[in-house]
Design an enzyme around this catalytic site. Structure first.
Site, PDB file in Angstrom:
ATOM      1  N   LYS A  22       0.806  -1.193  -0.139  1.00 42.63           N
ATOM      2  CA  LYS A  22       0.057   0.086  -0.119  1.00 42.63           C
ATOM      3  C   LYS A  22       1.005   1.306  -0.083  1.00 42.63           C
ATOM      4  CE  LYS A  22      -1.685   1.613   3.929  1.00 42.63           C
ATOM      5  NZ  LYS A  22      -1.503   3.156   4.417  1.00 42.63           N
ATOM      6  N   ASN A  23       1.969   1.187   0.928  1.00 42.01           N
ATOM      7  CA  ASN A  23       2.765   2.467   1.025  1.00 42.01           C
ATOM      8  C   ASN A  23       3.714   2.821  -0.073  1.00 42.01           C
ATOM      9  OD1 ASN A  23       1.101   3.123   3.338  1.00 42.01           O
ATOM     10  ND2 ASN A  23       2.552   2.433   4.788  1.00 42.01           N
ATOM     11  N   ARG A 102      -4.367  10.752   4.288  1.00 34.91           N
ATOM     12  CA  ARG A 102      -3.196  11.845   4.471  1.00 34.91           C
ATOM     13  C   ARG A 102      -2.231  11.864   3.303  1.00 34.91           C
ATOM     14  NH1 ARG A 102      -1.635  14.484   9.081  1.00 34.91           N
ATOM     15  NH2 ARG A 102       0.452  14.425   8.072  1.00 34.91           N
ATOM     16  N   CYS A 126      -4.544  13.006  12.775  1.00 35.70           N
ATOM     17  CA  CYS A 126      -5.340  11.693  12.720  1.00 35.70           C
ATOM     18  C   CYS A 126      -5.092  10.658  13.878  1.00 35.70           C
ATOM     19  CB  CYS A 126      -4.554  11.128  11.558  1.00 35.70           C
ATOM     20  SG  CYS A 126      -3.241  10.312  11.755  1.00 35.70           S
ATOM     21  N   ARG A 131       1.110  14.613  13.380  1.00 33.67           N
ATOM     22  CA  ARG A 131       1.421  14.509  12.408  1.00 33.67           C
ATOM     23  C   ARG A 131       1.514  15.824  11.110  1.00 33.67           C
ATOM     24  NH1 ARG A 131      -0.821   9.122   9.514  1.00 33.67           N
ATOM     25  NH2 ARG A 131       1.156   9.146   8.366  1.00 33.67           N
ATOM     26  N   PRO A 132       2.531  16.649  11.574  1.00 29.91           N
ATOM     27  CA  PRO A 132       2.838  17.924  10.753  1.00 29.91           C
ATOM     28  C   PRO A 132       3.330  17.505   9.258  1.00 29.91           C
ATOM     29  CG  PRO A 132       4.510  17.732  12.471  1.00 29.91           C
ATOM     30  CD  PRO A 132       3.541  16.357  12.648  1.00 29.91           C
ATOM     31  N   VAL A 133       3.253  18.515   8.520  1.00 26.48           N
ATOM     32  CA  VAL A 133       3.962  18.615   7.343  1.00 26.48           C
ATOM     33  C   VAL A 133       4.893  19.642   7.101  1.00 26.48           C
ATOM     34  CG1 VAL A 133       1.854  17.450   5.951  1.00 26.48           C
ATOM     35  CG2 VAL A 133       2.002  20.000   6.311  1.00 26.48           C
ATOM     36  N   ASP A 134       5.459  20.301   8.145  1.00 27.17           N
ATOM     37  CA  ASP A 134       6.529  21.464   7.991  1.00 27.17           C
ATOM     38  C   ASP A 134       7.679  21.045   7.248  1.00 27.17           C
ATOM     39  OD1 ASP A 134       6.760  19.487  10.254  1.00 27.17           O
ATOM     40  OD2 ASP A 134       8.348  20.979  11.059  1.00 27.17           O
ATOM     41  N   LEU A 135       8.159  19.869   7.331  1.00 27.16           N
ATOM     42  CA  LEU A 135       9.299  19.179   6.529  1.00 27.16           C
ATOM     43  C   LEU A 135       9.081  19.252   5.096  1.00 27.16           C
ATOM     44  CD1 LEU A 135      10.780  16.592   9.353  1.00 27.16           C
ATOM     45  CD2 LEU A 135      11.340  18.919   9.068  1.00 27.16           C
ATOM     46  N   ASP A 316       4.829   0.520  11.955  1.00 27.72           N
ATOM     47  CA  ASP A 316       3.437  -0.010  11.542  1.00 27.72           C
ATOM     48  C   ASP A 316       3.336  -1.393  11.675  1.00 27.72           C
ATOM     49  OD1 ASP A 316       2.920   2.108  10.184  1.00 27.72           O
ATOM     50  OD2 ASP A 316       3.556   1.745   8.064  1.00 27.72           O
ATOM     51  N   ILE A 338       8.119   6.817  16.536  1.00 26.68           N
ATOM     52  CA  ILE A 338       7.708   7.496  15.470  1.00 26.68           C
ATOM     53  C   ILE A 338       6.699   8.528  15.757  1.00 26.68           C
ATOM     54  CG2 ILE A 338       7.349   7.360  12.962  1.00 26.68           C
ATOM     55  CD1 ILE A 338      10.202   5.968  13.943  1.00 26.68           C
ATOM     56  N   ARG A 408      -8.988  -0.550   4.443  1.00 27.10           N
ATOM     57  CA  ARG A 408      -7.848   0.790   3.827  1.00 27.10           C
ATOM     58  C   ARG A 408      -6.619  -0.201   3.329  1.00 27.10           C
ATOM     59  NH1 ARG A 408      -8.151   6.472   6.570  1.00 27.10           N
ATOM     60  NH2 ARG A 408      -6.893   6.801   4.695  1.00 27.10           N
TER      61      ARG A 408
HETATM   62  C1  EPZ Z   1       4.654   6.933   6.444  1.00 29.67           C
HETATM   63  O1  EPZ Z   1       3.795   8.153   6.826  1.00 29.67           O
HETATM   64  C2  EPZ Z   1       3.394   5.823   6.304  1.00 29.67           C
HETATM   65  N1  EPZ Z   1       2.342   6.405   5.188  1.00 29.67           N
HETATM   66  C3  EPZ Z   1       3.088   5.534   7.663  1.00 29.67           C
HETATM   67  O2  EPZ Z   1       2.299   4.533   7.301  1.00 29.67           O
HETATM   68  C4  EPZ Z   1       4.316   5.065   8.429  1.00 29.67           C
HETATM   69  O3  EPZ Z   1       3.537   4.736   9.686  1.00 29.67           O
HETATM   70  C5  EPZ Z   1       5.292   6.320   8.687  1.00 29.67           C
HETATM   71  O4  EPZ Z   1       5.622   6.741   7.005  1.00 29.67           O
HETATM   72  C6  EPZ Z   1       6.895   6.012   9.202  1.00 29.67           C
HETATM   73  O5  EPZ Z   1       7.223   4.917   8.627  1.00 29.67           O
HETATM   74  C7  EPZ Z   1       2.568   5.969   4.062  1.00 29.67           C
HETATM   75  O6  EPZ Z   1       3.418   5.761   3.420  1.00 29.67           O
HETATM   76  C8  EPZ Z   1       1.207   6.384   3.148  1.00 29.67           C
HETATM   77  P1  EPZ Z   1       6.814  10.341   8.516  1.00 29.67           P
HETATM   78  P2  EPZ Z   1       4.388   9.398   6.832  1.00 29.67           P
HETATM   79  O7  EPZ Z   1       6.674  11.568   7.598  1.00 29.67           O
HETATM   80  O8  EPZ Z   1       5.186   9.906   5.499  1.00 29.67           O
HETATM   81  C9  EPZ Z   1       7.322  13.498  11.623  1.00 29.67           C
HETATM   82  C10 EPZ Z   1       0.340   3.041   7.829  1.00 29.67           C
HETATM   83  O9  EPZ Z   1      -0.232   2.607   8.834  1.00 29.67           O
HETATM   84  N2  EPZ Z   1       7.216  14.579  10.514  1.00 29.67           N
HETATM   85  O10 EPZ Z   1       7.758   9.276   7.982  1.00 29.67           O
HETATM   86  O11 EPZ Z   1       3.289  10.447   7.176  1.00 29.67           O
HETATM   87  C11 EPZ Z   1       5.862  12.802  11.907  1.00 29.67           C
HETATM   88  O12 EPZ Z   1       5.213  13.268  13.038  1.00 29.67           O
HETATM   89  C12 EPZ Z   1       0.945   4.318   8.038  1.00 29.67           C
HETATM   90  O13 EPZ Z   1       0.243   2.418   6.814  1.00 29.67           O
HETATM   91  C13 EPZ Z   1       7.371  15.740  11.194  1.00 29.67           C
HETATM   92  O14 EPZ Z   1       7.627  16.070  12.304  1.00 29.67           O
HETATM   93  O15 EPZ Z   1       5.436   9.466   8.185  1.00 29.67           O
HETATM   94  C14 EPZ Z   1       6.443  11.377  12.500  1.00 29.67           C
HETATM   95  O16 EPZ Z   1       6.830  11.761  13.867  1.00 29.67           O
HETATM   96  C15 EPZ Z   1       0.427   4.953   8.927  1.00 29.67           C
HETATM   97  N3  EPZ Z   1       7.057  17.127  10.241  1.00 29.67           N
HETATM   98  C16 EPZ Z   1       7.953  11.388  11.782  1.00 29.67           C
HETATM   99  O17 EPZ Z   1       8.152  12.609  11.327  1.00 29.67           O
HETATM  100  C17 EPZ Z   1       6.708  16.491   8.697  1.00 29.67           C
HETATM  101  O18 EPZ Z   1       6.812  17.512   8.184  1.00 29.67           O
HETATM  102  C18 EPZ Z   1       7.991  10.227  10.556  1.00 29.67           C
HETATM  103  O19 EPZ Z   1       6.687  10.343   9.844  1.00 29.67           O
HETATM  104  C19 EPZ Z   1       6.633  15.211   8.515  1.00 29.67           C
HETATM  105  C20 EPZ Z   1       6.842  14.240   9.536  1.00 29.67           C
END
Ligand code: EPZ
Length: 429
Positions: A22-23, A102, A126, A131-135, A316, A338, A408
């Site tokens: 899926k991912n 998301r 969620c 889960r911010p998007v600042d990065l 996950d 995480i 999902r």
């Molecule tokens: C991906 O989410 C996966 N989703 C998630 O799968 C998975 O849990 C996660 O990576 C970690 O492996 C998909 O691939 C669709 P991240 P993503 O950005 O990309 C922080 C599932 O069940 N962060 O790697 O959204 C964040 O809060 C799911 O299939 C910031 O601070 O995760 C977290 O603590 C749910 N700022 C860490 O980084 C940002 O701008 C890692 O999140 C972005 C992230």
């Protein structure tokens, strides 16, 4: 709303075909926005999230064709998607759609790279955390994008196109790395991503982008270098197997006992989880066809695990491991690093008789001899499947509510488990 009824206590024996990930599928579909030619994706799982993303991409003007069944196809065969973003008619992704999934926020990068603008709703929090998007925003700014946030929308502009730059992530982010990659492939000049996510799904997306004509090297390491190109073409790509689905069924077998071949699974995608499963007392072997998990007799040994970015133990699979540990012979500890709030399954596992204490980011699980069936529900995908694992080993009947979370991310979960002898069925309505 559908529910799943499970009567626990049966071993699992047989074979389970592992679906495409899926991912990886979601960002690969989004990568289709980067070209006006057709991107053909094979081994795409039949999941609710894939259907939802089809609708979201359709809103941007993308046509997605799904060829029909061929003679000899079985219900377990994956689907092929032909994604054609010949004309992008709308660069806005509205709140109503992005809030449902998301990952759809990630359309921002290819829209910006190809069209010079994108307006995408902020996804919001969620069930597993803020889960911010600042990065993701930082990455696009480093490539020359001008970003404004207005009325809950991220508005990104690069009227003269993006230019290569250096992106240093202060923490590992999968979505940030996908965003940086998809923005950089069409940028003018070279981009370097430092502290990039090394998850296999990132590598799969980079492989597909290279087939489309991108120049990416270093994917799968923490330093990725991208030489921008003017245009990408169509390509054909097969989605890699789902390591989280693999680990989930592996833990289900470790829980119930039995002997199951996980067909098409690749051990290098989840070595750390397989090592943990072996420590719990299950036998883990692999060959060219997949991974075999066996546990006959003997108890479940407790483990100490901390979730980490790849190649560490994946967040996950944290909920599924916790379900397994509820029946360990002793006390185990699981630390989640995480996502800050990813323990929604704890209260529901307790309803089945589990003994779990939470202290900050660490859960202490005291193994019990018996779990007992009960009605349960969960608020996210992996939490829901952890309840299925616990239910397979619980005495009596468990009814898992809110099955749409499972739909999902797990393709035909109940039929895959039933084929191996589980007493599991979907109850409609
Ligand atoms: C991906 O989410 C996966 N989703 C998630 O799968 C998975 O849990 C996660 O990576 C970690 O492996 C998909 O691939 C669709 P991240 P993503 O950005 O990309 C922080 C599932 O069940 N962060 O790697 O959204 C964040 O809060 C799911 O299939 C910031 O601070 O995760 C977290 O603590 C749910 N700022 C860490 O980084 C940002 O701008 C890692 O999140 C972005 C992230």
């Amino acid at each position: 709303m559908d529910r799943i009824r499970i009567v626990g206590g049966r071993q699992l024996n047989g074979a389970i075909p592992i679906s495409g990930a899926k991912n990886a599928t979601l960002p690969l579909m989004i990568a289709g926005l980067l070209t006006d030619q057709t991107l053909t994706l094979e081994n795409v799982p039949r999941l609710a999230d894939v259907g939802l993303l089809q609708r979201i991409l359709g809103n941007h003007g993308v046509d997605i064709m799904v060829p029909g069944k061929r003679p000899g196809d079985t219900e377990h065969d994956s689907q092929t998607l032909q994604i054609s973003a010949t004309h992008i008619v709308d660069t806005t992704a509205p709140y109503e759609l992005v809030s449902k999934m998301r990952a759809s926020f990630w359309v921002v990068a290819p829209l910006l790279a190809r069209m010079g603008e994108a307006k995408v709703s902020l996804p919001g929090g969620c069930a597993i955390g803020t889960r911010p998007v600042d990065l993701l925003i930082m990455a696009m700014e480093k490539l020359g994008a001008e970003i404004e946030i207005e009325a809950g929308y991220v508005i990104a502009r690069a009227k003269k196109g993006l230019r290569g730059g250096e992106i240093v992530f202060p923490k590992v982010t999968v979505g940030g790395t996908h965003t940086a990659l998809m923005a950089a492939v069409l940028a003018n000049g070279t981009t370097v991503i430092e502290n990039a996510a090394r998850e296999p799904e990132v590598t799969d997306v980079a492989d597909c982008l290279n087939k489309m004509g991108a120049k990416i090297s270093g994917a799968g390491t923490s330093r990725i270098v991208i030489d921008g190109v003017a245009k990408l073409n169509g390509a054909r790509h097969s989605v890699l197997p789902d390591r989280i689905e693999t680990g989930t069924y592996a833990m289900a077998v470790a829980m119930t006992g039995g002997d199951v071949m996980l067909e098409g699974a690749r051990p290098e995608l989840l070595q750390s989880a397989l090592d943990t499963i072996a420590q719990t007392g299950a036998e883990v072997t692999s060959n060219n066809h997949g991974i075999r998990i066996k546990r006959n007799g003997g108890g479940i040994a407790p483990v100490e695990v901390t979730t980490e970015p790849f190649p560490g133990f994946p967040t996950d699979l944290q909920a599924q491991l916790m379900a397994l540990m509820t029946r360990a012979k002793g006390t185990s500890h699981i630390t989640e690093t995480i996502f800050e709030n990813r323990f929604m399954h704890v209260q529901e596992l307790a309803r089945l008789g589990a003994r779990i204490e939470l202290d900050g980011e660490t859960a202490t699980i005291k193994g019990v001899d018996k779990l007992k069936g009960a009605p349960v529900m969960a608020t996210d995908l992996r939490a829901s499947v952890s309840l299925v694992i616990a239910a397979l080993a619980a005495e009596g009947e468990t009814m898992v509510n809110r099955v749409y979370h499972l739909d999902r991310g797990f393709e035909r979960l109940e039929s895959k488990l039933a084929r191996c002898g589980a007493a599991i069925e979907r109850v409609s309505g």
